[in-house]
Enzyme design. Structure first.
Site, PDB file in Angstrom:
ATOM      1  N   HIS A   1      -3.811   3.656   6.962  1.00 16.47           N
ATOM      2  CA  HIS A   1      -2.450   3.378   6.454  1.00 16.47           C
ATOM      3  C   HIS A   1      -1.956   4.505   5.532  1.00 16.47           C
ATOM      4  CE1 HIS A   1       0.519  -0.160   5.701  1.00 16.47           C
ATOM      5  NE2 HIS A   1       1.146   1.015   5.667  1.00 16.47           N
TER       6      HIS A   1
ATOM      7  N   ARG B   1       3.393  -1.919  11.222  1.00 15.60           N
ATOM      8  CA  ARG B   1       2.558  -2.929  10.581  1.00 15.60           C
ATOM      9  C   ARG B   1       1.568  -3.437  11.623  1.00 15.60           C
ATOM     10  NH1 ARG B   1       3.888  -1.090   6.512  1.00 15.60           N
ATOM     11  NH2 ARG B   1       4.904  -2.045   4.708  1.00 15.60           N
TER      12      ARG B   1
ATOM     13  N   GLU C   1      -5.734  -5.718   7.261  1.00 12.91           N
ATOM     14  CA  GLU C   1      -6.181  -4.627   6.398  1.00 12.91           C
ATOM     15  C   GLU C   1      -6.822  -5.179   5.129  1.00 12.91           C
ATOM     16  OE1 GLU C   1      -2.956  -1.862   5.706  1.00 12.91           O
ATOM     17  OE2 GLU C   1      -2.552  -1.760   7.839  1.00 12.91           O
TER      18      GLU C   1
END
Ligand code: GLV
Ligand code: GLV
Length: 339
Positions: free
Chosen positions: A297, A250, A279
């Site tokens: 991602h 993350r 993000e």
């Protein structure tokens, strides 16, 4: 396990209505449709908050993505019949699990299926940054290749080096196993020491020691209050100048601003990032740095895995709606709470 019943004891006989916040692979939706009335967001992209809040009203099930913040407000708007939040992801830091538990809502995720796929991708990033694959690809496409050159695109070796794994969970272990093929020494740092794992040649180190010595540092911790900015200025400064940082966990685990400085000022050799702090926004400077590889991602993005995740997310949802315990229940305490 108690089903949620209407106060007067009448249970609606219709299929339960569930809301899916974005189109997911059809295999999962089909499964849901066998037992549920399924509403899928027709918004093209991450569902805007306002639409989510409106669509969730009165639903029994919510199938969410890691891009959806599922907090108290969403649960409140859903109302008292919301029984399950099925996250289409392994991570569930987008959900206020404590609040869900308090309200008797089950929260589920899709772990295991993406372990090997994400480990593969971690290695793709590691090799790419060490051997400068992206830079070399750009160079070749730009018609700059003039023939074999003794000095062209020197990178760093991977084989025989020291790999430092931060977080030896399922994905961390799968990454460690692959390191054996590269004849690497593997160190790990984990909140709890894992003596079982140490039998197959991974060695425990405290985080500062690992950072000081590893040639590659790869992050595989979940995002929690304890891992937020686990890697900041101090930690990046501990790393070797020749070392690389890889992050497929993350974004918030790394202080992205500090990382920009580390890369600009050469505290470390490079980084490969699949996840970012805010993000889909990315620190602008990162986009301009040559010694960083950036991907959007996609750690779990293989065809097989994304389809399996959809099926598992659907199964989790159905089990919960049918009064059973879902296979991947994140908050098992919710069951004791309800009985
Ligand atoms: C992806 O990041 C996931 O948690 O599934
Ligand atoms: C490289 O292509 C070599 O043959 O050394």
């Amino acid at each position: 396990m108690a089903k949620k019943e209407v106060e007067d004891g009448s249970i609606p006989m219709d299929k339960p209505i569930v809301f899916v916040t974005r189109h997911i692979p059809e295999e999962g939706l089909e499964k849901l449709r066998e037992f549920c009335e399924v509403e899928v967001s027709d918004y093209d992209g991450v569902i805007p908050r306002e639409i989510l809040l409106r669509k969730v009203e009165g639903k029994k099930g919510l199938l969410a993505l890691l891009t959806d913040r599922i907090d108290r407000e969403v649960m409140e708007r859903a109302g008292p019949f919301l029984l399950v939040i099925s996250n289409y992801a392994a991570g569930f830091n987008n959900i206020d699990v404590q609040e869900a538990t308090k309200r008797g809502i089950m929260v589920t995720n899709t772990p295991h299926v993406l372990t090997e796929t994400t480990a593969d991708f971690t290695w793709a990033l590691l090799l790419t940054v060490a051997r400068r694959v992206v830079e070399a690809d750009r160079f070749t496409r730009s018609a700059l290749f003039q023939g074999w050159d003794p000095f062209l695109f020197w990178g760093n070796d991977v084989y025989g080096k020291l790999l430092g794994i931060v977080g030896l969970g399922k994905i961390g272990k799968a990454v460690a196993k692959r390191a054996q093929g590269f004849n690497m020494k593997v160190w790990y740092y984990n909140r709890q020491r894992l003596p079982q794992e140490e039998r197959w040649s991974v060695e425990y180190q405290a985080l500062p020691q690992l950072l000081e010595e590893a040639d590659f540092v790869t992050l595989h911790v979940p995002l929690t209050s304890a891992t937020y900015h686990l890697i900041g200025e101090k930690e990046l400064k501990l790393m070797k100048k020749e070392a690389y940082l890889i992050n497929t966990s993350r974004g918030e685990v790394v202080d992205e601003k500090a990382l920009v400085r580390a890369l600009q000022e050469g505290w470390i050799a490079g980084a490969a990032l699949d996840v970012f702090e805010k993000e889909p926004q990315i620190e602008k400077e990162l986009l301009e740095l040559p010694n960083v590889v950036l991907t959007p991602h996609i750690g779990s993005a293989s065809k097989t895995t994304r389809v399996r995740m959809a099926i598992i997310a659907a199964e989790n949802m159905l089990r919960a709606l049918q009064g059973e315990i879902p296979q991947y229940l994140v908050n098992p305490e919710v069951i004791h709470r309800k009985n």
